[in-house]
Each structure stands twice: as C-alpha cells, then as structure tokens.
Design a protein around this motif. Structure first.
Motif, PDB file in Angstrom:
ATOM      1  N   THR A 147      -5.723   9.865   7.876  1.00 14.73           N
ATOM      2  CA  THR A 147      -6.574   9.026   8.719  1.00 14.73           C
ATOM      3  C   THR A 147      -5.922   8.661  10.047  1.00 14.73           C
ATOM      4  O   THR A 147      -6.621   8.427  11.035  1.00 14.73           O
ATOM      5  N   ALA A 209     -20.536  12.998  12.491  1.00  9.81           N
ATOM      6  CA  ALA A 209     -20.647  11.601  12.896  1.00  9.81           C
ATOM      7  C   ALA A 209     -21.782  11.365  13.886  1.00  9.81           C
ATOM      8  O   ALA A 209     -22.235  10.235  14.057  1.00  9.81           O
ATOM      9  N   ASN A 281     -14.519  10.941   2.692  1.00  3.03           N
ATOM     10  CA  ASN A 281     -15.449  12.029   3.015  1.00  3.03           C
ATOM     11  C   ASN A 281     -16.856  11.452   3.154  1.00  3.03           C
ATOM     12  O   ASN A 281     -17.475  11.051   2.164  1.00  3.03           O
ATOM     13  N   PRO A 282     -17.414  11.393   4.354  1.00  5.46           N
ATOM     14  CA  PRO A 282     -18.748  10.800   4.537  1.00  5.46           C
ATOM     15  C   PRO A 282     -19.862  11.570   3.842  1.00  5.46           C
ATOM     16  O   PRO A 282     -20.936  11.022   3.591  1.00  5.46           O
ATOM     17  N   TRP A 285     -21.617  10.066   0.865  1.00  4.73           N
ATOM     18  CA  TRP A 285     -22.770   9.180   1.073  1.00  4.73           C
ATOM     19  C   TRP A 285     -24.075   9.963   1.019  1.00  4.73           C
ATOM     20  O   TRP A 285     -25.090   9.461   0.529  1.00  4.73           O
ATOM     21  N   ARG A 324     -25.936   8.483  10.620  1.00  2.00           N
ATOM     22  CA  ARG A 324     -24.869   7.821  11.382  1.00  2.00           C
ATOM     23  C   ARG A 324     -24.453   6.518  10.725  1.00  2.00           C
ATOM     24  O   ARG A 324     -23.285   6.110  10.815  1.00  2.00           O
ATOM     25  N   PHE A 327     -21.449   6.321   8.310  1.00  2.00           N
ATOM     26  CA  PHE A 327     -20.089   6.234   8.863  1.00  2.00           C
ATOM     27  C   PHE A 327     -19.652   4.799   9.120  1.00  2.00           C
ATOM     28  O   PHE A 327     -18.530   4.567   9.556  1.00  2.00           O
ATOM     29  N   ASP A 329     -19.224   2.750   6.799  1.00  2.00           N
ATOM     30  CA  ASP A 329     -18.397   2.365   5.661  1.00  2.00           C
ATOM     31  C   ASP A 329     -16.966   2.104   6.147  1.00  2.00           C
ATOM     32  O   ASP A 329     -16.419   2.885   6.925  1.00  2.00           O
ATOM     33  N   LEU A 332     -14.457   4.839   6.307  1.00  3.38           N
ATOM     34  CA  LEU A 332     -14.696   5.908   7.276  1.00  3.38           C
ATOM     35  C   LEU A 332     -14.465   5.445   8.708  1.00  3.38           C
ATOM     36  O   LEU A 332     -14.850   6.141   9.641  1.00  3.38           O
ATOM     37  N   ILE A 335     -13.056   7.727  11.549  1.00  2.00           N
ATOM     38  CA  ILE A 335     -13.825   8.807  12.154  1.00  2.00           C
ATOM     39  C   ILE A 335     -14.519   8.296  13.414  1.00  2.00           C
ATOM     40  O   ILE A 335     -15.323   7.357  13.339  1.00  2.00           O
ATOM     41  N   PRO A 337     -17.288   8.531  16.372  1.00  2.00           N
ATOM     42  CA  PRO A 337     -18.569   9.194  16.615  1.00  2.00           C
ATOM     43  C   PRO A 337     -18.418  10.282  17.663  1.00  2.00           C
ATOM     44  O   PRO A 337     -17.639  10.143  18.602  1.00  2.00           O
TER      45      PRO A 337
END
Length: 337
Positions: A147, A209, A281-282, A285, A324, A327, A329, A332, A335, A337
């Motif tokens: 990260t 993202a 890992n998005p 979701w 979107r 993300f 969370d 996340l 990450i 955009p």
C-alpha cells in the motif's frame, strides 16, 4: 401539582413549606399538592434539620461495585486485546460472559454471575459482535509494503504511459446460494420456492478507481484458460496498455498466463497483491454487491442465475458512481482515483 403515587419534586416541596409559613394547615397543604399528610411533616423536619437543600431527591446509591475501576479496565483490555486461548489456555478464541466471569474469579477472587458479567461488559462499552477472521499466514509487513511502496510506484509508471490500472478477481456463485431476510409472522418461517443443486456460474471481473468495470460470465471450469479468455476480452475492449492487479492464486501465476502476457508486447502487465489480504482488492466489493442482489431473487437454474448476474453487473456498469463508492472503504484509501 404533585400526584399521589409519585415523588414530589424539589420545587413542590419548597412550595409546600411556603404554604405552611403562610399559616396554611398541613392537611390543606397535603390536599392542595395531592400528597399524604405525613409527607408534609417529613419535609418540614428535613428542612429544619438540613435546610432547603435537604429536600432534594437523592438518587439511591444502589449495590456497590464488586470490582475496582482498575480491575474493570483490566478486564476491558483483556477482552479487547487477547483471546480466551491466550488467557485460559482453552481451544476457544471467542469471549463469552461465562469465560469472562472465569477470568474475574481466577484473577480477582470475585464470583460474578453470567448476568452481572454481561452488565459489566456493556458498562465498559463492549458488546457481542461477529468477528472478522484473518489468515494465520497473513503478512502485515507485506501488506504495508504494497500500500505504501509497491502500488504507488505502479501508479507513477502507469500515469507516465497512460496505462489503465484495474483490480481483478473471480468468483463462483451456486444456484442454491441464499442470503438476506424477509418479514413474516413471529414464529412462522416463510418458505420461498427456488432452485437447488450444486450448479454454478463463474465470473471474472475487473474494476478501476474511475468507475471502469469489465466482466465475463461462464459455466465451465474456473482455470487459467478461462482467465486468459477474460484477459483477451480486456485487450479487445480497452485501448492502450493495461495493468491488471490480481491475487497470487494458481490461476493467475500459471506458466500459460505468463507466456500470454509476454506475447502482448507490454500491452498487458500483471502485478500480484499480498497473500491473504482480500480487503485491499476493490473487486471484492463487486463480488459482494452481485451476491447480495442476486441471492434475493431465488433463481431456478444456472441459466436464470447467469441472467441475474448479468443484470446486476450491467447495472453497475451504468452506475459508475456506485463503483467509485466502493473505493471509499478505509482499506482502499491507498488507491488514488
């Protein structure tokens, strides 16, 4: 005015003394306030002995605490930070009121009932919750490195080359997958007619993202060949180079996949997430969203299941704002955009 059957307020007691001081008889004061004659005399005695402040209603002290504040904070820290296995040497890793009572008895020599232990825990700001489980082989250092170092470096190179960065994952959903609740009469469990069996539909998906979402459904095996078919679909539908971030499963690390990536001439590059860290890992979701929506539809067979999954994914493609939002969370946040 005070009513019989309840305590008079402080102001009403003071008013009663004023009436007595104005030469009104105790009987008439009691009648005016709706209280007993004995109450008026008691207020008069209290005021004479301790002044007007003695008339204030004092909260009953109740039963004294069995544990000292320091002991209570020790129990709070134990329940919050360690498991019964570490404290009691049992195979159990989830706290119950009975186990906490055992610790209190062993450490402090104080016997608390299960009910009293529950009141104590709630008073300390604790509540029974369903825990999240983390794999024993999970590597926090590797997750932090991903990260804070690895992924930012990937993003910098991707921006220079105009590369699309996507997170990918796969899932399998069975016809008999069920979740969700409905309203019904108390004690009468409702029955919903739905398909049964072990037939399933596989799905590969990739999410970005910026709201980009691609997917591929299938009924066959979820293996490296199915993954390569999804990669080929991405290369057809997205212009320019692609960075695809996946987990380290054998589907993604197979030699056939590496050979395919090499033949793309740099248009497709794979990077791998840390092991046992699905929360970073998005695309997880996306899987959860589809399962939550489809499982409430009670499909009859794998064909209806595939159609329901397709509708759910098309909805997300038409609503990039929802994608979107995944993300947002906290896991996340790394990450951009």
């Amino acid at each position: 005015m005070a009513r019989k059957g309840r305590r008079a307020t402080f102001e009403e007691k003071v008013f009663a003394l004023r009436l007595l001081g104005g030469s009104m008889s105790p009987d008439r004061v009691a009648e005016a306030l709706g209280v007993g004659r004995e109450s008026v005399f008691r207020w008069k005695r209290q005021a004479r002995a301790g002044g007007i402040e003695a008339l204030r209603i004092k909260k009953a002290p109740g039963r004294p605490r069995r544990l000292t504040p320091g002991q209570e904070q020790t129990i709070k820290a134990v329940v919050r930070d360690v498991t019964p296995r570490q404290v009691l040497g049992t195979a159990v890793v989830l706290w119950t009121r009975a186990l906490v009572a055992m610790v209190i008895a062993a450490w402090f020599g104080i016997d608390l009932s299960v009910t009293a232990t529950g009141r104590l825990l709630r008073g300390l700001g604790l509540s029974p919750q369903r825990p999240a489980y983390a794999a024993l082989r999970r590597d926090p250092a590797a997750i932090t490195g991903w990260t804070t170092v690895a992924f930012p470096a990937i993003c910098r190179r991707a921006r220079r080359r105009g590369t699309v960065v996507l997170f990918a994952d796969e899932m399998s959903m069975r016809v008999d997958h069920r979740c969700g609740t409905t309203w019904a009469l108390v004690g009468q469990t409702p029955v919903v007619s739905a398909g049964a069996g072990r037939r399933s539909v596989k799905m590969f998906s990739a999410v970005g993202a910026d709201g980009t979402l691609r997917y591929r459904l299938g009924h066959g095996a979820m293996d490296r060949w199915a993954f390569l078919g999804f990669c080929a679909q991405l290369l057809r539908t997205i212009t320019g180079p692609i960075v695809l971030i996946v987990d380290g499963s054998s589907i993604h690390t197979a030699r056939a996949v590496g050979d395919f990536v090499a033949r793309t001439g740099g248009r497709l590059r794979l990077f791998f997430l840390p092991a046992y860290a699905p929360e970073v890992n998005p695309d997880e979701w996306v899987n959860q969203n589809v399962k939550a929506r489809v499982a409430r539809q009670a499909v009859a067979d794998e064909h209806e299941l595939a159609a329901a999954m397709h509708r759910s994914m098309r909805r997300l493609q038409k609503r990039p704002d929802i994608v979107r939002a995944f993300f947002a969370d906290p896991h996340l946040a790394y990450i951009s955009p």
